[in-house]
Enzyme design. Sequence first.
Site, PDB file in Angstrom:
ATOM      1  N   HIS A  87       0.862  -1.192   0.000  1.00  0.00           N
ATOM      2  CA  HIS A  87       0.000   0.000   0.000  1.00  0.00           C
ATOM      3  C   HIS A  87       0.895   1.239   0.000  1.00  0.00           C
ATOM      4  CE1 HIS A  87      -2.852   3.037   1.244  1.00  0.00           C
ATOM      5  NE2 HIS A  87      -3.799   2.215   0.836  1.00  0.00           N
ATOM      6  N   GLU A 146      -3.957   2.266  -7.311  1.00  0.00           N
ATOM      7  CA  GLU A 146      -4.357   3.313  -6.367  1.00  0.00           C
ATOM      8  C   GLU A 146      -3.487   4.551  -6.571  1.00  0.00           C
ATOM      9  OE1 GLU A 146      -6.585   1.690  -2.709  1.00  0.00           O
ATOM     10  OE2 GLU A 146      -4.491   1.834  -2.225  1.00  0.00           O
TER      11      GLU A 146
END
Length: 219
Positions: A87, A146
């Site tokens: 992430h 993302e």
Amino acid sequence: MSKFLIANWKMNGSIELLDNFINNFEFNDNIIMGLPYIFLGYANSRNKNIILSAQDCSIQNGYGSYTGDISSDLLKSIGVRYVIIAHSERRSLHNENGDIISKKIKNALSSGLKVIYCVSEEYDRQIQTEILDDDFDRDNIIVAYEPVSAIGTGVVPSIDNIKNVTSKIKEKYRMKVIYGGSVNSKNIKDIIGIDSIDGVLVGGASLKIDEMQEMSKYC
Ligand code: PGA
């Protein structure tokens, strides 16, 4: 439709919120709950049908003297099925580089976990240096596109941009692709309708049961 709705609670939530979800939310096979480590065992013991994801795992494999670490084998042993790796918050706040990320992905796959592998606007460079060889079973990796500029900002790229990037990743690298960054019940319909998208990864809105219930209608 049958697309992934993956919740990423990050460092948020409480036992009360989790209980509320367990008691009232309609889980199904497309919904994956990315919970803080400390809630995973509890969620599994309350309802074995909830598909659970960790938000990270140790670079260390198996078991051993690594105080504070949680390996993918430990996660697997309590019924966790997925792990989010790389992430952007881990890349930037924990200096996770390509070597660390590759090792974590390799460990997770070898433990039998599926990997939700996050990439940013720099997806080409990241995928080429982090998903290395045939040891990386691409069927068990979901790429989460993302863009850093979209995470927690409310600023979602255009549908055309999401479509272009995700279809490129899908064709070039042969993995499932989801989108993440400011997804909520208002914008999910347009995003999830993109052909090349296999689902969404949701941060802030995943902490609200009403939002999750509404979003699950599209997945
Ligand atoms: P957000 O977070 O939905 O709050 O933008 C998404 C993520 O970081 O996974």
